[in-house]
Design a protein around this motif. Sequence first.
Motif, PDB file in Angstrom:
ATOM      1  N   ASP A  90      68.416   4.011 -27.055  1.00  0.00           N
ATOM      2  CA  ASP A  90      69.240   3.600 -28.194  1.00  0.00           C
ATOM      3  C   ASP A  90      70.025   4.793 -28.731  1.00  0.00           C
ATOM      4  N   ARG A 109      85.834  -3.982 -20.563  1.00  0.00           N
ATOM      5  CA  ARG A 109      84.981  -5.023 -21.152  1.00  0.00           C
ATOM      6  C   ARG A 109      83.599  -5.048 -20.510  1.00  0.00           C
ATOM      7  N   GLU A 112      81.625  -1.914 -21.631  1.00  0.00           N
ATOM      8  CA  GLU A 112      81.269  -2.026 -23.050  1.00  0.00           C
ATOM      9  C   GLU A 112      80.206  -3.088 -23.286  1.00  0.00           C
ATOM     10  N   SER A 113      80.233  -4.159 -22.509  1.00  0.00           N
ATOM     11  CA  SER A 113      79.216  -5.203 -22.643  1.00  0.00           C
ATOM     12  C   SER A 113      77.826  -4.666 -22.273  1.00  0.00           C
ATOM     13  N   THR A 115      76.824  -1.382 -21.959  1.00  0.00           N
ATOM     14  CA  THR A 115      76.387  -0.274 -22.816  1.00  0.00           C
ATOM     15  C   THR A 115      76.115  -0.764 -24.237  1.00  0.00           C
ATOM     16  N   GLY A 116      76.796  -1.810 -24.650  1.00  0.00           N
ATOM     17  CA  GLY A 116      76.501  -2.423 -25.955  1.00  0.00           C
ATOM     18  C   GLY A 116      75.103  -3.022 -25.969  1.00  0.00           C
ATOM     19  N   ARG A 119      72.698  -0.477 -26.397  1.00  0.00           N
ATOM     20  CA  ARG A 119      72.863   0.145 -27.715  1.00  0.00           C
ATOM     21  C   ARG A 119      73.212   1.636 -27.616  1.00  0.00           C
ATOM     22  N   LYS A 121      75.846   4.785 -27.837  1.00  0.00           N
ATOM     23  CA  LYS A 121      76.848   5.112 -28.858  1.00  0.00           C
ATOM     24  C   LYS A 121      78.085   5.732 -28.189  1.00  0.00           C
TER      25      LYS A 121
END
Length: 157
Positions: A90, A109, A112-113, A115-116, A119, A121
């Motif tokens: 995290d 996209r 980012e999906s 790695t989102g 969590r 940064k």
Amino acid sequence: MPESRYQIVVIAHAPSPNTRRLRDAVLRGIRHPDIEGVDARWIAPLQAGPDDVLGADAVILGTPENLGTMSGALKDFFDRSYYHCLDHTDALPFAFYIRAGLDGTGTRRAIESITGGLRWKAVQAPLICQDEFDPAFEDQCEELGLMMAAGLESGLF
């Protein structure tokens, strides 16, 4: 030489001379002479695994845009590492660059999906090196590596 305090792992798929130039520029930036105490390690996505991420203080991802998304090699890395890293990485600082033949939107996209979900940064907007290869892309990648190393060294992230 001071003992290294921070580890940046660069997980970049670099199958062509131009993508290797971008990867090498990122590593040059991390290893800038003004940066002390930061080590960089490049690992090809097919050789990288969760332990490489778990042992890092920051990650830089690199990929060409293949069929409108990240390379299969980078996707394979995430497939093998995601659940091992989930809940253990995290807020891990990360950045990424895309060598895009199109506009990089699908690749951005997808990264980012994933790695989102992890969590992580993002410490910089994605670097999208779009259209015909431009030697300025190397300068931008070098700056990305330097920014990550300087941010770690200064305690920004």
